[in-house]
Design an enzyme around this catalytic site. Structure first.
Site, PDB file in Angstrom:
ATOM      1  CE  LYS A 207      -3.608  -2.300   2.747  1.00  0.00           C
ATOM      2  NZ  LYS A 207      -4.415  -2.249   3.977  1.00  0.00           N
TER       3      LYS A 207
ATOM      4  N   GLY B 264       8.327  -6.529  -6.280  1.00  0.00           N
ATOM      5  CA  GLY B 264       7.955  -6.590  -7.682  1.00  0.00           C
ATOM      6  C   GLY B 264       8.142  -5.252  -8.369  1.00  0.00           C
TER       7      GLY B 264
ATOM      8  CG  ASP C 117       1.708 -12.585 -10.449  1.00  0.00           C
ATOM      9  OD1 ASP C 117       1.088 -13.505  -9.888  1.00  0.00           O
ATOM     10  OD2 ASP C 117       1.462 -11.381 -10.258  1.00  0.00           O
TER      11      ASP C 117
ATOM     12  N   GLY D 213      -1.693 -14.479 -11.316  1.00  0.00           N
ATOM     13  CA  GLY D 213      -0.845 -14.266 -12.472  1.00  0.00           C
ATOM     14  C   GLY D 213      -0.955 -12.890 -13.095  1.00  0.00           C
TER      15      GLY D 213
ATOM     16  CB  ILE E 270      -4.192 -21.535  -1.074  1.00  0.00           C
ATOM     17  CG1 ILE E 270      -5.323 -21.498  -0.036  1.00  0.00           C
ATOM     18  CG2 ILE E 270      -3.484 -22.889  -1.041  1.00  0.00           C
ATOM     19  CD1 ILE E 270      -6.433 -22.486  -0.295  1.00  0.00           C
ATOM     20  CD  GLN E 271      -2.847 -19.097  -6.880  1.00  0.00           C
ATOM     21  OE1 GLN E 271      -2.385 -19.007  -8.001  1.00  0.00           O
ATOM     22  NE2 GLN E 271      -3.914 -18.412  -6.492  1.00  0.00           N
ATOM     23  NE  ARG E 272       0.240 -13.081  -2.008  1.00  0.00           N
ATOM     24  CZ  ARG E 272      -0.316 -11.868  -2.026  1.00  0.00           C
ATOM     25  NH1 ARG E 272      -0.776 -11.380  -3.158  1.00  0.00           N
ATOM     26  NH2 ARG E 272      -0.415 -11.158  -0.942  1.00  0.00           N
TER      27      ARG E 272
END
Length: 374
Positions: free
Chosen positions: A74, A115, A140, A183, A289-291
């Site tokens: 943020k 990123g 991603d 992604g 859940i992916q992270r």
């Protein structure tokens, strides 16, 4: 002489962040350098909220998910978002406060892990005279100038596990099952995750899908006796001539929040396919859940390589660089080649690492009969 460096982890969390931190600390300490970890990304740099990092608080943290320093997506100190009493949003430049803190803390160089937005701010601090080295962070895998970011491989594992799990439910109920994955504008997660689990169809941002042809594909599979179909769908996938599914929130530096294409696609496909096949369509959004969770061995090692390489770059006075994986080698690339040379305070990209038609992954997936909606 470098005596003290700082590190912060900015943007969203992902697996491998603690491996980078551990490697930075151990490599720096081996060279007689102190490490200050600023908490909650650039917020910690602004408020001067830090912890001294050493072997006692970083030993063996590499496999743990998240970041012991915390993350924030943020904060852009060159374009700091403040909410006024009337509810309106005003952006101000507060980076001078961070510069004062760095001077007071006697920080000789900063390792910025993040990123494109985080590295854009790093570029702007470089312009302000701060010695910076960046480490690319995103599940991603869309950061340009590097073959892979840490966290990506672990996220692919999560996607594969989820696809294998929903396949059994789809087969039990003769359903069409959709798994929406992250992604943003790059389809790597859906592509490699879907390929690893042998999904029947994969939809990615780089290939617009045709809803009519997708309907025909599903009906034809059913007529051939395939009573269940598994689709792996990137959050940035969009129909031909259509728009991505997103929400806008101007309280964040990156105001576009993707997500929801899976649910919309499920409703549309059930209306189109069910009258012919009688199949129900169900959507699951894998989301965070992916992270999260423990880091796999590939990302632990990659995080270690990135962290130690960042410190070595500092020792060699190679500032304004990003550590990059090219093949099996760690290289240094100019930061402006990654995020561009745009206006200070404005998040920018030098480009995006996207799936291309000559990608080995895409070619392999098509050769195995996976459908891409076109």
């Amino acid at each position: 002489m470098i005596k003290r460096i700082g590190i912060l982890t900015s943007g969203g969390d992902c697996s491998g962040l603690n491996a980078v931190i551990e490697s930075v600390v151990k490599t720096a300490n081996e060279n007689g350098i102190e490490v200050y970890g600023f908490k909650m990304g650039y917020d910690g740099l602004y408020s001067n909220d830090y912890m001294v990092l050493d072997s006692k608080n970083t030993d063996l943290i590499g496999e743990k998910g998240g970041s012991i320093l915390g993350n924030s997506n943020k904060t852009n100190l060159f374009n700091y978002i403040t909410v006024q009493s009337d509810g309106s949003i005003k952006k101000i430049d507060v980076h001078e406060k961070a510069l004062e803190n760095l001077k007071k803390d006697e920080i000789d160089a900063m390792v910025i892990v993040g990123g494109d937005g985080s590295m854009t701010s790093a570029r702007d601090f470089m312009r302000a005279g701060v010695n910076v080295v960046c480490v690319p962070k995103t599940i991603d895998n869309d950061v340009p100038s590097t073959d892979q970011s840490f966290g990506y491989a672990t996220a692919v594992d999560r996607i594969r596990d989820a696809l294998r799990a929903i396949r059994t439910t789809g087969e039990s109920h003769n359903r069409i099952m959709i798994l929406e994955v992250m992604g943003r504008g790059a389809g790597w997660l859906a592509l490699e995750g879907g390929l690893s689990a042998c999904a029947d169809a994969i939809l990615i941002p780089e290939i617009e899908y045709d809803i009519v042809k997708l309907r025909e594909f599903l009906i034809e599979r059913y007529k051939k006796g395939e009573k269940s179909t598994i689709l792996c769908v990137s959050e940035g996938a969009k129909p031909r001539g259509g728009e991505i599914t997103a929400q806008i929130n101007h309280k964040y530096p990156d105001s576009v929040k993707l997500g929801g294409v899976g649910a919309l696609l499920a409703k549309e496909l059930e209306d189109l396919v069910a009258p012919v096949t009688g199949q129900e369509v169900r959507s699951t959004n894998l989301a965070y859940i992916q992270r999260g969770g423990d880091t796999n061995s590939f990302d632990i090692v990659l995080g270690y390589k990135y962290g130690s390489s960042a410190v070595r770059a500092i020792l060699d006075n190679e500032f304004g660089k990003m550590v990059s994986l090219r093949g099996n080698k760690i290289k240094l690339v100019d930061l402006v080649d990654v995020v561009g040379d745009g206006p200070t305070g404005e998040t920018s990209k030098g480009g995006r690492h996207n799936v291309t038609q000559d990608s080995d992954l895409l070619i392999a997936a098509k050769a195995m009969g996976i459908y891409f909606g076109d």
